[in-house]
Design a protein around this motif. Structure first.
Motif, PDB file in Angstrom:
ATOM      1  N   LEU A 138       0.866  -1.191   0.000  1.00 25.49           N
ATOM      2  CA  LEU A 138       0.000   0.000   0.000  1.00 25.49           C
ATOM      3  C   LEU A 138       0.898   1.234   0.000  1.00 25.49           C
ATOM      4  O   LEU A 138       1.138   1.852   1.021  1.00 25.49           O
ATOM      5  CB  LEU A 138      -0.919  -0.010   1.226  1.00 25.49           C
ATOM      6  N   ASP A 139       1.391   1.605  -1.184  1.00 25.59           N
ATOM      7  CA  ASP A 139       2.372   2.677  -1.266  1.00 25.59           C
ATOM      8  C   ASP A 139       1.789   3.997  -1.752  1.00 25.59           C
ATOM      9  O   ASP A 139       2.529   4.908  -2.116  1.00 25.59           O
ATOM     10  CB  ASP A 139       3.542   2.270  -2.164  1.00 25.59           C
ATOM     11  N   ALA A 140       0.441   4.116  -1.743  1.00 25.57           N
ATOM     12  CA  ALA A 140      -0.182   5.371  -2.159  1.00 25.57           C
ATOM     13  C   ALA A 140      -0.421   6.306  -0.989  1.00 25.57           C
ATOM     14  O   ALA A 140      -0.854   7.438  -1.174  1.00 25.57           O
ATOM     15  CB  ALA A 140      -1.504   5.096  -2.879  1.00 25.57           C
ATOM     16  N   GLY A 141      -0.179   5.823   0.230  1.00 24.43           N
ATOM     17  CA  GLY A 141      -0.311   6.692   1.387  1.00 24.43           C
ATOM     18  C   GLY A 141      -1.650   6.589   2.073  1.00 24.43           C
ATOM     19  O   GLY A 141      -2.257   5.520   2.157  1.00 24.43           O
ATOM     20  N   ILE A 142      -2.135   7.723   2.536  1.00 22.49           N
ATOM     21  CA  ILE A 142      -3.192   7.771   3.522  1.00 22.49           C
ATOM     22  C   ILE A 142      -4.506   7.137   3.063  1.00 22.49           C
ATOM     23  O   ILE A 142      -5.163   6.423   3.819  1.00 22.49           O
ATOM     24  CB  ILE A 142      -3.403   9.229   3.966  1.00 22.49           C
ATOM     25  N   PHE A 143      -4.918   7.353   1.830  1.00 18.57           N
ATOM     26  CA  PHE A 143      -6.215   6.837   1.405  1.00 18.57           C
ATOM     27  C   PHE A 143      -6.166   5.324   1.183  1.00 18.57           C
ATOM     28  O   PHE A 143      -7.167   4.620   1.362  1.00 18.57           O
ATOM     29  CB  PHE A 143      -6.678   7.537   0.123  1.00 18.57           C
ATOM     30  N   ALA A 144      -4.983   4.804   0.801  1.00 18.59           N
ATOM     31  CA  ALA A 144      -4.871   3.380   0.485  1.00 18.59           C
ATOM     32  C   ALA A 144      -5.159   2.518   1.712  1.00 18.59           C
ATOM     33  O   ALA A 144      -5.751   1.436   1.598  1.00 18.59           O
ATOM     34  CB  ALA A 144      -3.482   3.074  -0.055  1.00 18.59           C
ATOM     35  N   TYR A 145      -4.771   2.988   2.892  1.00 15.04           N
ATOM     36  CA  TYR A 145      -5.024   2.240   4.119  1.00 15.04           C
ATOM     37  C   TYR A 145      -6.517   2.186   4.418  1.00 15.04           C
ATOM     38  O   TYR A 145      -7.055   1.157   4.827  1.00 15.04           O
ATOM     39  CB  TYR A 145      -4.273   2.868   5.290  1.00 15.04           C
ATOM     40  N   ALA A 146      -7.197   3.318   4.251  1.00 12.26           N
ATOM     41  CA  ALA A 146      -8.634   3.358   4.506  1.00 12.26           C
ATOM     42  C   ALA A 146      -9.380   2.436   3.553  1.00 12.26           C
ATOM     43  O   ALA A 146     -10.302   1.714   3.945  1.00 12.26           O
ATOM     44  CB  ALA A 146      -9.152   4.793   4.366  1.00 12.26           C
ATOM     45  N   LYS A 147      -8.974   2.417   2.296  1.00  9.61           N
ATOM     46  CA  LYS A 147      -9.626   1.553   1.312  1.00  9.61           C
ATOM     47  C   LYS A 147      -9.395   0.085   1.631  1.00  9.61           C
ATOM     48  O   LYS A 147     -10.327  -0.738   1.586  1.00  9.61           O
ATOM     49  CB  LYS A 147      -9.098   1.864  -0.085  1.00  9.61           C
ATOM     50  N   ALA A 148      -8.145  -0.267   1.968  1.00  9.88           N
ATOM     51  CA  ALA A 148      -7.819  -1.663   2.244  1.00  9.88           C
ATOM     52  C   ALA A 148      -8.581  -2.190   3.463  1.00  9.88           C
ATOM     53  O   ALA A 148      -8.972  -3.359   3.503  1.00  9.88           O
ATOM     54  CB  ALA A 148      -6.315  -1.811   2.468  1.00  9.88           C
ATOM     55  N   GLY A 149      -8.811  -1.333   4.439  1.00  6.99           N
ATOM     56  CA  GLY A 149      -9.458  -1.792   5.653  1.00  6.99           C
ATOM     57  C   GLY A 149     -10.964  -1.703   5.652  1.00  6.99           C
ATOM     58  O   GLY A 149     -11.644  -2.541   6.267  1.00  6.99           O
ATOM     59  N   PHE A 150     -11.522  -0.712   4.922  1.00  9.96           N
ATOM     60  CA  PHE A 150     -12.949  -0.422   5.088  1.00  9.96           C
ATOM     61  C   PHE A 150     -13.719  -0.282   3.772  1.00  9.96           C
ATOM     62  O   PHE A 150     -14.880   0.104   3.783  1.00  9.96           O
ATOM     63  CB  PHE A 150     -13.119   0.857   5.911  1.00  9.96           C
ATOM     64  N   GLY A 151     -13.092  -0.580   2.661  1.00  3.95           N
ATOM     65  CA  GLY A 151     -13.822  -0.597   1.405  1.00  3.95           C
ATOM     66  C   GLY A 151     -13.584   0.616   0.535  1.00  3.95           C
ATOM     67  O   GLY A 151     -12.961   1.605   0.933  1.00  3.95           O
ATOM     68  N   ARG A 152     -14.109   0.532  -0.685  1.00  2.00           N
ATOM     69  CA  ARG A 152     -13.855   1.555  -1.696  1.00  2.00           C
ATOM     70  C   ARG A 152     -14.401   2.926  -1.310  1.00  2.00           C
ATOM     71  O   ARG A 152     -13.718   3.947  -1.490  1.00  2.00           O
ATOM     72  CB  ARG A 152     -14.485   1.134  -3.039  1.00  2.00           C
ATOM     73  N   TYR A 153     -15.626   2.970  -0.807  1.00  2.00           N
ATOM     74  CA  TYR A 153     -16.226   4.277  -0.548  1.00  2.00           C
ATOM     75  C   TYR A 153     -15.531   4.990   0.604  1.00  2.00           C
ATOM     76  O   TYR A 153     -15.286   6.207   0.534  1.00  2.00           O
ATOM     77  CB  TYR A 153     -17.723   4.139  -0.256  1.00  2.00           C
ATOM     78  N   ALA A 157     -21.504  -0.802  -1.865  1.00  2.00           N
ATOM     79  CA  ALA A 157     -21.737  -2.069  -1.176  1.00  2.00           C
ATOM     80  C   ALA A 157     -22.856  -1.859  -0.156  1.00  2.00           C
ATOM     81  O   ALA A 157     -23.131  -0.714   0.246  1.00  2.00           O
ATOM     82  CB  ALA A 157     -20.449  -2.519  -0.473  1.00  2.00           C
ATOM     83  N   PRO A 158     -23.515  -2.931   0.271  1.00  2.00           N
ATOM     84  CA  PRO A 158     -24.648  -2.782   1.215  1.00  2.00           C
ATOM     85  C   PRO A 158     -24.300  -1.987   2.467  1.00  2.00           C
ATOM     86  O   PRO A 158     -25.094  -1.151   2.918  1.00  2.00           O
ATOM     87  CB  PRO A 158     -25.012  -4.228   1.551  1.00  2.00           C
ATOM     88  N   PHE A 159     -23.114  -2.200   3.046  1.00  2.00           N
ATOM     89  CA  PHE A 159     -22.754  -1.499   4.286  1.00  2.00           C
ATOM     90  C   PHE A 159     -22.394  -0.033   4.049  1.00  2.00           C
ATOM     91  O   PHE A 159     -22.282   0.731   5.002  1.00  2.00           O
ATOM     92  CB  PHE A 159     -21.588  -2.218   4.976  1.00  2.00           C
ATOM     93  N   GLU A 160     -22.240   0.351   2.773  1.00  2.00           N
ATOM     94  CA  GLU A 160     -21.856   1.739   2.465  1.00  2.00           C
ATOM     95  C   GLU A 160     -23.063   2.671   2.333  1.00  2.00           C
ATOM     96  O   GLU A 160     -22.925   3.893   2.454  1.00  2.00           O
ATOM     97  CB  GLU A 160     -21.032   1.786   1.177  1.00  2.00           C
ATOM     98  N   TRP A 161     -24.237   2.118   2.105  1.00  2.00           N
ATOM     99  CA  TRP A 161     -25.427   2.960   1.948  1.00  2.00           C
ATOM    100  C   TRP A 161     -25.741   3.780   3.205  1.00  2.00           C
ATOM    101  O   TRP A 161     -26.041   4.974   3.097  1.00  2.00           O
ATOM    102  CB  TRP A 161     -26.636   2.103   1.557  1.00  2.00           C
ATOM    103  N   PRO A 162     -25.680   3.205   4.416  1.00  2.00           N
ATOM    104  CA  PRO A 162     -25.926   4.031   5.610  1.00  2.00           C
ATOM    105  C   PRO A 162     -24.926   5.185   5.748  1.00  2.00           C
ATOM    106  O   PRO A 162     -25.285   6.276   6.200  1.00  2.00           O
ATOM    107  CB  PRO A 162     -25.784   3.033   6.771  1.00  2.00           C
ATOM    108  N   ILE A 163     -23.673   4.941   5.353  1.00  2.00           N
ATOM    109  CA  ILE A 163     -22.660   6.006   5.409  1.00  2.00           C
ATOM    110  C   ILE A 163     -23.053   7.143   4.473  1.00  2.00           C
ATOM    111  O   ILE A 163     -22.975   8.330   4.836  1.00  2.00           O
ATOM    112  CB  ILE A 163     -21.273   5.445   5.029  1.00  2.00           C
ATOM    113  N   LEU A 164     -23.500   6.784   3.268  1.00  2.00           N
ATOM    114  CA  LEU A 164     -23.939   7.801   2.306  1.00  2.00           C
ATOM    115  C   LEU A 164     -25.120   8.589   2.856  1.00  2.00           C
ATOM    116  O   LEU A 164     -25.173   9.823   2.726  1.00  2.00           O
ATOM    117  CB  LEU A 164     -24.307   7.144   0.980  1.00  2.00           C
ATOM    118  N   LEU A 165     -26.075   7.906   3.484  1.00  2.00           N
ATOM    119  CA  LEU A 165     -27.260   8.583   4.014  1.00  2.00           C
ATOM    120  C   LEU A 165     -26.890   9.567   5.122  1.00  2.00           C
ATOM    121  O   LEU A 165     -27.451  10.665   5.204  1.00  2.00           O
ATOM    122  CB  LEU A 165     -28.264   7.553   4.529  1.00  2.00           C
ATOM    123  N   ILE A 166     -25.931   9.191   5.972  1.00  2.00           N
ATOM    124  CA  ILE A 166     -25.472  10.093   7.036  1.00  2.00           C
ATOM    125  C   ILE A 166     -24.835  11.349   6.429  1.00  2.00           C
ATOM    126  O   ILE A 166     -25.080  12.471   6.874  1.00  2.00           O
ATOM    127  CB  ILE A 166     -24.484   9.366   7.961  1.00  2.00           C
TER     128      ILE A 166
END
Length: 475
Positions: free
Chosen positions: A68-83, A446-455
């Motif tokens: 994961l050599d792109a830095g800060i965003f790459a870690y968030a994506k790897a752990g918690f998904g694309r969105y 993804a299904p778990f990302e819809w509540p995040i979008l609504l918030i």
């Protein structure tokens, strides 16, 4: 064309250059508005510990997940998904753009002491001149990252000199009677007597001056050796923390808090002027302008690099990943500076512009910082890339836990107001994510990302309502 590789010294300069911008020159007055020496010491202890653990999370993630050599965003994506990865990239990128706007504002505010038509850096004349500088720098950077990073190393060294002079002069000029009175004054200038409320008031300030601690991580793909990234992150952080603490606490021994709080930006200039006379104010003003120039180079490169990496990881539209013949992500640079230009125009219509931008930049950085800490916690807990249980793994787990709690505390300190203002950017920015998903021909969320979008959409609606009805204070 082969991209230039960065040495350990260049990476340290990237971290220091990214962190030391306009914020450090404003610390004496900003801290004095909220708290005294005791509160300042508590704030730096909490923030220093929290940000050090976060820096060390970046450090061990660089070792444990070198893929994961792109830095800060790459870690968030790897752990918690694309969105979530997209939100981290968008938040970090926006914070970088807002940071650049703050540099232009404080640069023109400094000149405003000599040229009144610049005011506090948010007049029409200030915006026009800032725009010329913005696009002149833009075309210079398009010539290549090698030239810009080399320039950053020189500028970083140059801007540390006046800060060091300030620290020496302030240390020699400490008046124990003034310091004692500031210690006894338990209330903030605004009237808050609770120490923790005073400390909470400084939290977004400390986040702003620490932005850039991940600079070496973002540029890890350019490092000559991967291990240099980890060393540069921690060394750069400790150097900057020392400067921040000295500038803040020594100022309480020079002027009473009421006078510190009333100083014009850059308030460090006012403190040194009171010690050595007019030349002190000139020295700090020149140092600030050099600092702003260097920080701008660092942050606009960081912003463009985040967009480029996010595009290549398919969480941003593909056109943002394209590079010119010099290896510069040109489309990402154009978009970044275009947004900076829009924010510059908006400064004409705001009040207390520098503080608002500073807090907004800090708020936008909270999402990526929180999810990086969370990913570090996840990696250590699961034992990824560890050979079973060990003291090293336990230490990394403890670091990540402290960093996660600290990041969550920052979200609380920011409050609902800055969440809604952040949502005003995250909600429409999601269009870029949708374009990227369409390019990949995948499901939008993804299904778990819809509540995040609504918030986020709910926060955006609340922000639009508050702004349209002039009820921001109610949030």
């Amino acid at each position: 064309m082969e991209t230039a590789k960065l040495s350990r010294m260049a990476l340290v300069a990237m971290v220091v250059g990214s962190m030391v911008g306009a914020g450090i020159f404003s610390l004496p007055s900003i801290f004095a508005r909220y708290t005294g020496p005791v509160g300042g010491l508590v704030a730096w202890t909490i923030s220093g510990t929290g940000m050090l653990t976060l820096a060390m999370v970046f450090q061990f993630l660089t070792r444990r997940r070198p893929d994961l050599d792109a830095g800060i965003f790459a870690y968030a994506k790897a752990g918690f998904g694309r969105y979530i990865g997209f939100l981290a990239a968008l938040g970090y990128w926006t914070a970088a753009c807002l940071g650049n706007v703050s540099y232009f504002v404080v640069f023109k505010a400094t000149l405003g002491a000599v040229f009144p038509f610049f005011g506090d850096g948010d007049t029409v004349a200030a915006v026009l001149v800032s725009s010329v500088l913005l696009w002149a720098t833009h075309f210079a950077i398009l010539r290549g990252i090698r030239q810009a990073t080399g320039m950053n190393t020189v500028v970083t060294i140059a801007k540390i000199v006046p800060i060091a002079i300030f620290i020496v002069c302030a240390a020699l000029a400490v008046d124990l009677d003034v310091l004692r009175q500031n210690l006894l004054d338990g209330q903030s200038v605004g009237g808050t007597s609770s120490l923790m409320e005073q400390v909470r008031g400084t939290m977004l300030v400390t986040v702003f001056v620490f932005l850039g601690v991940e600079g070496a991580s973002v540029y890890s793909r350019y490092a000559k050796r991967r291990e240099d990234v980890a060393v540069a992150t921690v060394v750069g952080f400790l150097l900057v923390l020392t400067l921040l603490v000295c500038v803040t606490l020594l100022s309480y021994g020079v002027l009473p808090r009421a006078e510190l709080a009333a100083l014009r930006n850059p308030s460090m200039a006012g403190v040194l002027r009171s010690i050595v006379g007019p030349w002190g104010g000139v020295l700090i003003s020149v140092g600030l302008m050099v600092s702003v120039a260097g920080a701008y180079l660092s942050w606009i490169l960081l912003a463009a690099e985040v967009l480029r990496a996010a595009a290549r990881a398919a969480v941003m539209p593909g056109f943002l990943g394209k590079e010119n013949r010099h290896g510069v992500p040109a489309a990402a640079l154009w978009l970044s500076n275009g947004i900076v230009q829009l924010f510059l125009i908006a400064t004409v219509f705001t009040q207390d512009t520098f503080v608002l931008i500073k807090n907004m930049a800090s708020s936008m950085s909270l999402v990526p910082y929180f999810f990086v800490a969370g990913f570090g916690l996840m990696v250590a807990f699961r034992g990824e890339a560890y050979a079973g249980w060990s003291r090293r793994r336990a230490f990394d787990l403890a670091l990540a836990a402290v960093a996660t709690v600290y990041a969550a505390g920052l979200v609380y300190a920011g409050g609902f107001l800055y969440f809604t203002l952040s949502a005003l950017i995250y909600a429409p920015g999601t269009i870029l994510f949708l374009i990227a998903r369409r390019e990949q021909q995948g499901a939008a969320f993804a299904p778990f990302e819809w509540p995040i979008l609504l918030i986020i959409l709910a926060g955006c609606v609340a922000g639009v309502w508050a702004i349209s009805t002039a009820n921001l204070a109610m949030l």
